[in-house]
Structure formats: structure tokens, C-alpha cells
Design an enzyme around this catalytic site. Structure first.
Site, mmCIF file in Angstrom:
data_model
loop_
_atom_site.group_PDB
_atom_site.id
_atom_site.type_symbol
_atom_site.label_atom_id
_atom_site.label_comp_id
_atom_site.label_asym_id
_atom_site.label_seq_id
_atom_site.Cartn_x
_atom_site.Cartn_y
_atom_site.Cartn_z
ATOM 1 N N GLU A 40 12.076 -4.305 19.059
ATOM 2 C CA GLU A 40 11.107 -5.383 18.819
ATOM 3 C C GLU A 40 10.982 -6.355 19.978
ATOM 4 O O GLU A 40 9.956 -7.019 20.144
ATOM 5 C CB GLU A 40 11.483 -6.145 17.544
ATOM 6 C CG GLU A 40 12.519 -7.252 17.686
ATOM 7 C CD GLU A 40 13.884 -6.774 18.197
ATOM 8 O OE1 GLU A 40 14.571 -7.547 18.879
ATOM 9 O OE2 GLU A 40 14.265 -5.615 17.912
ATOM 10 N N LYS A 90 13.092 -13.780 25.953
ATOM 11 C CA LYS A 90 13.092 -13.197 24.604
ATOM 12 C C LYS A 90 13.880 -14.095 23.658
ATOM 13 O O LYS A 90 15.070 -14.325 23.845
ATOM 14 C CB LYS A 90 13.704 -11.794 24.649
ATOM 15 C CG LYS A 90 13.899 -11.145 23.283
ATOM 16 C CD LYS A 90 14.673 -9.834 23.404
ATOM 17 C CE LYS A 90 15.111 -9.296 22.059
ATOM 18 N NZ LYS A 90 15.971 -8.100 22.181
ATOM 19 N N LYS A 150 19.940 -1.999 11.560
ATOM 20 C CA LYS A 150 21.140 -1.717 12.338
ATOM 21 C C LYS A 150 22.337 -1.492 11.410
ATOM 22 O O LYS A 150 22.400 -2.080 10.321
ATOM 23 C CB LYS A 150 21.479 -2.907 13.252
ATOM 24 C CG LYS A 150 20.501 -3.209 14.357
ATOM 25 C CD LYS A 150 20.939 -4.469 15.103
ATOM 26 C CE LYS A 150 19.966 -4.868 16.209
ATOM 27 N NZ LYS A 150 20.046 -3.971 17.364
ATOM 28 N N ASP A 201 20.708 -12.340 20.349
ATOM 29 C CA ASP A 201 19.501 -11.640 20.784
ATOM 30 C C ASP A 201 18.432 -12.594 21.305
ATOM 31 O O ASP A 201 17.368 -12.161 21.738
ATOM 32 C CB ASP A 201 18.934 -10.782 19.646
ATOM 33 C CG ASP A 201 18.263 -9.511 20.162
ATOM 34 O OD1 ASP A 201 18.575 -9.097 21.294
ATOM 35 O OD2 ASP A 201 17.433 -8.944 19.444
ATOM 36 N N ASP A 220 18.484 -10.376 14.882
ATOM 37 C CA ASP A 220 17.840 -9.060 14.844
ATOM 38 C C ASP A 220 18.572 -8.155 13.865
ATOM 39 O O ASP A 220 19.647 -7.636 14.168
ATOM 40 C CB ASP A 220 17.832 -8.441 16.242
ATOM 41 C CG ASP A 220 17.139 -7.086 16.267
ATOM 42 O OD1 ASP A 220 16.389 -6.784 15.319
ATOM 43 O OD2 ASP A 220 17.343 -6.341 17.240
ATOM 44 N N ASP A 245 13.564 -1.564 15.566
ATOM 45 C CA ASP A 245 14.652 -2.224 16.277
ATOM 46 C C ASP A 245 14.352 -2.376 17.768
ATOM 47 O O ASP A 245 15.139 -2.950 18.504
ATOM 48 C CB ASP A 245 15.954 -1.443 16.080
ATOM 49 C CG ASP A 245 17.187 -2.241 16.467
ATOM 50 O OD1 ASP A 245 17.096 -3.479 16.538
ATOM 51 O OD2 ASP A 245 18.244 -1.624 16.709
ATOM 52 N N ARG A 274 10.646 -5.992 23.175
ATOM 53 C CA ARG A 274 9.583 -5.689 24.137
ATOM 54 C C ARG A 274 8.205 -6.008 23.571
ATOM 55 O O ARG A 274 7.267 -6.254 24.325
ATOM 56 C CB ARG A 274 9.689 -4.225 24.571
ATOM 57 C CG ARG A 274 9.415 -3.196 23.484
ATOM 58 C CD ARG A 274 9.983 -1.833 23.832
ATOM 59 N NE ARG A 274 11.446 -1.857 23.805
ATOM 60 C CZ ARG A 274 12.196 -0.830 24.177
ATOM 61 N NH1 ARG A 274 11.651 0.292 24.608
ATOM 62 N NH2 ARG A 274 13.508 -0.919 24.133
#
Length: 464
Positions: free
Chosen positions: A315, A231, A243, A254, A236, A313, A317
Site C-alpha cells: 500500500e 510515507k 500480515k 511504517d 499497517d 499489503d 507505493r
């Protein structure tokens, strides 16, 4: 020797052992029994040195200069596996060698090398630290390779997003590939739509730097196919489901899954393992603009499954789903994905024990064994079938954010499983990629997690 130039720092190990000073690594029992160098023992007793774990006592010579150092291993040598990392931050500059340590030389060397890590890109570098002469019985190539790979993963995670966005991550990816003569292809921007990666595009389209899928190929055709997916969300915000500030503060990390699979790929290529290696990194920023994907949108994945967006949030996956589908189209013998995917994993197991998920019992056993053997903590979590109902959506095939908040790491893994072909040997790692406090072998900051255990498993399956 691995490419320390790629991580822009010299090796923490000495190549000229002639002038190296001794480090007597001792237990409390050794001090009591008097089984070490007589002069060092006399000084230890005079100074009241108890050999507590991780303590260092400099030993003077008759001329007033340093004659060596004592390093405490605690009682019976049952110390932290990489406690020697403290030496890298306690000894003065110069070359040092280990003497009569009851702890494995390989562990002591690895601990020292990983503990020598510093991230000093944005401040005046500290003075040159100590360098360790590798003990003769140590696999020097393995130590160099591992220390360099861990430093690479840490560097990539520690870099702030203004200097490690999708563009810079691609540059680092290409730099590693160039060193090992690997082939790189990149699908960028709107080409993601035409080439069948709609969810990668949707997550990253709001950012200034275009989303992309990075792909690296290395090895011999016809060898067992090993595919790594990481990933690469370089920052993010949470998207339109933004967030809070405290949760966003550390979101440069991230892309820790990408950093770790890149570092693992470095180890595999440096060791020359006989595999057909493929590395996939969906590199995006989850930003906010008029073109951002929205809560309530329904996205169609590369696999054809539709996904209802119940939280922007969740995202990671989404980008992994397209990449995993693409990975399976090549029928890999082993598929590994790594991602900083859920806070739920940290609630369950904390920051230092990453969960992994797999239905392959042999792979699970090998990972559990390797985790203990190389002191790289991992814990298997279940792909609990009854929770699959939680991943279903009202108006689409799947939801990216199941309601209720229960079993968040498990439901995320079950979501990803829907994009992996049933016959594929696959493991998903929900890592933190961050050390929230200093450890002997790791300063606070970006961290490599799981890659040493994974390399142990892969190298035993496919020895060079």
C-alpha cells in the site's frame, strides 16, 4: 538553539562548563606511551585499563571524589564513528568535557548527543544523565540541530499507533510548522477524492481516523524548489491480505519515511537554508473493515495511470504515487521521497544500510560522498530498466505487487518512477527506520536514516 521542547526533553549538552570533569579519550597506544594526564595514566595502569573501544574507567581524585574518566578508543583511534554515544550511557550525572581526543570533536559530540536518546514516555524516567560541554572547535548549532532532528524522528517512530495515528501525526506536523512559521494545508477524508488523491483515500478509508495529505510550505518564493515526500502509514495491518502477527508487531514504524522527512525539514528550516521547501506526507492507516480496498481492485491514480491491486499489503507505493504526482506538478528542482517500503531492501542490504535510487548521476555521487563524510550509511541500487516489465499488469497499467517476489525493492522504485516526471531530479530512499539492536549512538528502536547525508548534500548546494 533548535526546539528541544518539540521533542519534550532537555539538551544533552552543558551550557555551564566551569564545573565540568574531564574525559580523556585515549587509544591503547596512548596508554602504552604515557601521553595523557599523569595521574589518570597511573590509575589506568594500576587498574589494567587497556583502552578497548567504548570502555570507560572512572578516575578518582585524592579526596575520593571523581576527578574524571578515561574513555577507550581502541587501537590507533580507528573506532566506530560515534562510539562516544557510550559515554552518554556510562558516565554519571554531571557536566563533562572532552580532553585531547584524537577523534573529531564534531563526531564525538554528535555520538554523545545521539547516544543520550531515551524513549521513556510510558515508564518512569531514569535519572538525569550526563551532559557534555561542546568543544570550542565544534559547530554547536549543527550539533544541536542534528541531535534534535534525530530525536524527533526516533520519537515519531517509537510512538505506538494508538498515540501516533494520522491525527497525531498531523498534530506533530503542525507543531513543527508553527515553530518555524511554515504554512500547512491538509486534505482529509472524502475531500481526497474530490481534490484528486484517490489512492491515498483508498488505502486509508477503512480506518477510524480519516486518511489525509499533509502539506507544509516554507522558505522564499523564487528560491530553488525542494520537495520532500514521506510515507505516513501510521499502522499497517496488511489490509485484507493481512500480515501474520510477527510481521505486524512492529508496524507502528511504517510511518518512518514521514518521520524522517519531517526531521530533515526541521534541519533545513532550523539552518535557514535558502530553498523553497515543500513537505508532503500522505498519512493513513491500512486497516481492515467493510470499506477496505480489496485484492483485484483497480484504482485510478492522480496521474491517470490505473493500478491493479494484487496485494493490499503493498500500500505504501500507492499513497506515495499520488503524492509524487502532486509534487511534480510544482516542478521541483529536487524531489526526495523516503519510505519504509519493502522487506526486500532489508534482505538485500540489512537494516543499517538503506538503498537509494536515482537516475541523476550528480545527485548519486553527492549522496555517496556525503554518506561517507558524515557516517550516515547509504547504498545506491539500480533502476534496472529490464525489470520495468514486471510492474505491468494484466488488466491495468501497473500492478502494485509484481509476481515472483524477485527484486522487490527495485520493482517498487520502478513503480514510483512512473509517477515522477522524467525531467525531475528525484531520489527514492527505501529505509528501515529502525535499529534492531543497541548501537553506541542509537538504542534499539526508531531510527533516523539518510537525513544527515541528505542535509549535507542540500546544505552544500544551498548554503545559508
Amino acid at each position: 538553539m533548535p526546539p528541544y521542547a518539540l521533542i519534550d526533553r532537555p539538551s544533552p549538552f552543558a551550557s555551564e562548563p566551569a564545573d565540568a570533569l574531564p574525559v580523556w579519550a585515549v587509544t591503547a597506544e596512548a596508554i602504552e606511551a604515557g601521553t595523557i594526564d599523569a595521574a589518570a595514566l597511573a590509575w589506568a595502569r594500576a587498574a589494567g585499563f587497556q583502552a578497548a573501544e567504548g570502555t570507560v574507567l572512572m578516575v578518582p581524585g585524592q579526596d575520593g571524589k571523581l576527578a574524571g574518566a578515561l574513555f577507550g578508543l581502541g587501537s590507533d583511534g580507528q573506532c566506530y564513528p560515534f562510539v562516544s554515544g557510550k559515554l552518554a550511557r556510562s558516565l554519571p550525572e554531571g557536566n563533562w568535557r572532552l580532553e585531547n581526543s584524537p577523534v573529531s570533536g564534531q563526531s564525538m559530540a554528535l555520538g554523545f548527543g545521539m547516544g543520550a536518546y531515551r524513549f521513556e514516555r510510558y515508564k518512569k524516567p531514569a535519572a538525569q544523565g550526563p551532559r557534555l560541554v561542546l568543544p570550542e572547535a565544534v559547530d554547536a548549532a549543527a550539533v544541536h540541530r542534528t541531535v534534535a532532528a534525530v530525536a524527533l524522528a526516533r520519537d515519531l517512530v517509537n510512538m505506538p499507533a494508538n498515540d501516533m495515528g494520522p491525527d497525531a501525526l498531523e498534530t506533530a506536523f503542525r507543531g513543527l510548522a508553527d515553530h518555524y512559521k511554515a504554512k500547512v494545508t491538509v486534505v482529509t477524508g472524502d475531500d481526497l477524492i474530490s481534490k484528486g488523491f484517490p489512492m491515498i483515500h483508498a488505502v486509508g478509508r477503512a480506518a477510524v481516523q480519516a486518511p489525509r495529505l499533509l502539506e507544509m510550505r516554507w522558505g522564499k518564493k523564487g528560491a530553488p524548489k525542494l520537495t520532500l515526500v514521506g510515507k505516513g502509514v501510521c499502522f499497517d495491518t496488511g489490509g485484507l491480505d493481512i500480515k501474520p502477527a510477527t510481521a505486524m508487531l512492529n508496524m507502528k514504524k511504517d510511518m518512518g519515511g514521514a518521520a524522517n522527512v519531517i526531521a530533515l525539514a526541521m534541519m533545513i528550516m532550523d539552518a535557514g537554508l535558502p530553498v523553497d521547501l515543500r513537505v508532503l506526507v500522505p498519512a493513513v492507516e491500512n486497516s481492515i473493515s467493510a470499506s477496505a480496498f480489496r485484492p483485484g481492485d483497480v484504482l485510478t491514480s492522480r496521474k491517470g495511470l490505473t493500478v491493479q491491486i494484487d496485494n493490499t499489503d503493498a500500500e505504501g507505493r500507492l499513497v506515495l504515487a499520488d503524492a509524487l504526482t502532486y509534487a511534480c506538478e510544482d516542478d521541483p528542482s529536487l524531489l526526495i521521497d523516503m519510505a519504509t517500503l519493502t522487506g526486500a531492501a532489508r534482505v538485500a542490504l540489512g537494516p543499517d544500510l538503506p538503498p537509494f535510487y536515482t537516475d541523476d548521476e550528480a545527485l548519486a555521487g553527492a549522496l555517496a560522498t556525503a554518506s561517507v563524510e558524515v557516517a550516515d550509511p547509504l547504498w545506491r541500487m539500480p533502476l534496472f530498466k529490464p525489470y520495468e516489465a514486471d510492474v505491468k499488469a494484466r488488466i491495468a497499467d501497473l500492478t502494485n505487487a509484481p509476481a515472483g517476489g524477485f527484486a522487490g525493492s527495485i520493482t517498487a522504485a520502478l513503480f514510483l518512477k512512473r509517477f515522477v516526471t522524467a525531467e525531475t531530479s528525484w531520489a527514492h530512499f527505501d529505509i528501515f527506520a529502525w535499529s534492531p539492536k543497541d548501537k553506541p549512538h542509537a538504542p534499539m528502536g526508531g531510527e533516523a536514516q539518510g537525513i544527515r547525508a541528505l542535509f549535507e548534500v542540500i546544505s552544500k548546494r544551498h548554503p545559508a
